[in-house]
Write a protein that holds these residues in place. Structure first.
Motif, PDB file in Angstrom:
ATOM      1  N   SER A  40      -7.304 -18.691  -9.182  1.00 53.56           N
ATOM      2  CA  SER A  40      -6.257 -18.497 -10.178  1.00 53.56           C
ATOM      3  C   SER A  40      -5.279 -17.484  -9.578  1.00 53.56           C
ATOM      4  O   SER A  40      -5.577 -16.296  -9.500  1.00 53.56           O
ATOM      5  N   GLY A  42      -1.420 -15.648  -9.212  1.00 53.95           N
ATOM      6  CA  GLY A  42      -0.180 -15.342  -9.903  1.00 53.95           C
ATOM      7  C   GLY A  42       0.902 -16.258  -9.369  1.00 53.95           C
ATOM      8  O   GLY A  42       1.031 -16.449  -8.167  1.00 53.95           O
ATOM      9  N   GLU A  50       3.568 -10.224 -13.742  1.00 56.30           N
ATOM     10  CA  GLU A  50       3.194 -11.619 -13.520  1.00 56.30           C
ATOM     11  C   GLU A  50       3.553 -12.406 -14.764  1.00 56.30           C
ATOM     12  O   GLU A  50       3.162 -12.027 -15.876  1.00 56.30           O
ATOM     13  N   THR A  53       0.395 -18.092 -14.261  1.00 52.93           N
ATOM     14  CA  THR A  53      -0.834 -18.200 -13.459  1.00 52.93           C
ATOM     15  C   THR A  53      -1.019 -19.643 -13.041  1.00 52.93           C
ATOM     16  O   THR A  53      -0.824 -20.559 -13.842  1.00 52.93           O
ATOM     17  N   TRP A  55      -3.766 -22.156 -12.002  1.00 51.20           N
ATOM     18  CA  TRP A  55      -5.206 -22.356 -11.987  1.00 51.20           C
ATOM     19  C   TRP A  55      -5.548 -23.545 -11.097  1.00 51.20           C
ATOM     20  O   TRP A  55      -4.877 -24.575 -11.142  1.00 51.20           O
TER      21      TRP A  55
END
Lengths: 120, 152
Positions: A40, A42, A50, A53, A55
């Motif tokens: 995961s 940034g 940030e 995200t 993933w």
């Protein structure tokens, strides 16, 4: 994120488990998914913060039916597959996956990488 | 001789033909010629070998944790070997599947009863590894360019 994966894949009616979570004596379901969060990172930054995200998940499918395994991560017209459901839920899923090993010789498996960009 | 005069339109032109005229241009052009003939391959080979040197110790450290028979560990390609086929230059890095390396794939992805070894996966595909590889490859190519272009 895991809730989204579980709810998305559950639409196909098969159990969804975390990769490695089946106990040694636990019997494999006939058809089931597993998942694992690879990463995961940034993905968006603003004002030293940030904002998003990215993933990355490995999604695997195991089954006693080899035909089901070979099609699960393809997009087939007018048919719900894991790939089409994940894409509809906002995941980026490319290609048709790769073979994965099964603990049981009754099952074959296939895996694919799924990415999701979550805005904070 | 390079014609840098340009055309002002049909008919007579106003300009001058220039040749390469700076000091040492002949040597520099000879170096550039050698770089394009030999340096491209040399730099590419060097970049791939440096990549092997970055990745292989990481794989070695991680696979050691899974020692049983030692077969998968033995299948690790430890010596860099470059293959050139026309314009394709390649190097094998990782586990030789023909020599007992198949379990490495299973270890990286796991099974329903065994969680993936993501350290092994990251050693080959991870962002940190990718960054280190980019760094050594950049310097391998740059050093090759510097080597050929600084010859007298």
């Amino acid at each position: 994120m895991e809730d989204l994966i579980i709810s998305t894949l559950s639409e196909l009616g098969y159990p969804v488990r975390r990769q490695g979570s089946l106990q040694p004596e636990e019997k494999y379901p006939d058809h089931f998914f597993t998942f694992w969060n690879d990463n995961s990172d940034g993905s968006g930054f603003y004002d030293n913060d940030e904002t998003a995200t990215e993933w990355q998940y490995s999604i695997n499918f195991y089954s006693v039916d080899p035909a089901l395994v070979s099609n699960i991560f393809r997009v087939i017209r007018d048919k719900k597959t894991a790939k089409s459901l994940l894409i509809a839920a906002g995941f980026i899923v490319s290609g048709a996956g790769y073979d994965v090993a099964s603990d049981e010789n009754t099952h074959t498996g296939r895996g694919i990488t799924a990415l999701y960009r979550q805005q904070e | 001789m390079a014609n840098l005069g340009g055309k002002a339109g049909k008919g007579q032109r106003s300009g001058k033909k220039f040749g390469l005229q700076f000091h040492g241009w002949e040597e520099m052009m000879a170096n550039l010629d050698e770089l394009s003939h030999f340096g491209v391959l040399e730099g590419t080979k060097k970049a791939l070998i440096e990549t092997h040197k970055v990745v292989t110790p990481k794989l070695e450290a991680e696979i050691r944790k899974h020692h049983l028979t030692g077969d998968t560990e033995k299948s690790l390609v430890r010596e860099p070997h470059i293959t050139v086929e026309g314009t394709l230059v390649s190097i094998d890095i990782g586990f030789d599947l023909d020599k007992g390396g198949l379990p490495s794939i299973w270890l990286m992805h796991g099974t329903p009863r065994q969680a993936p070894d993501k350290a092994l996966y990251q050693a080959l595909y991870g962002r940190k590894t990718a960054g280190e590889v980019a760094h050594v490859q950049y310097h391998a190519i740059k050093d090759t360019i510097d080597k050929y272009m600084s010859r007298k």
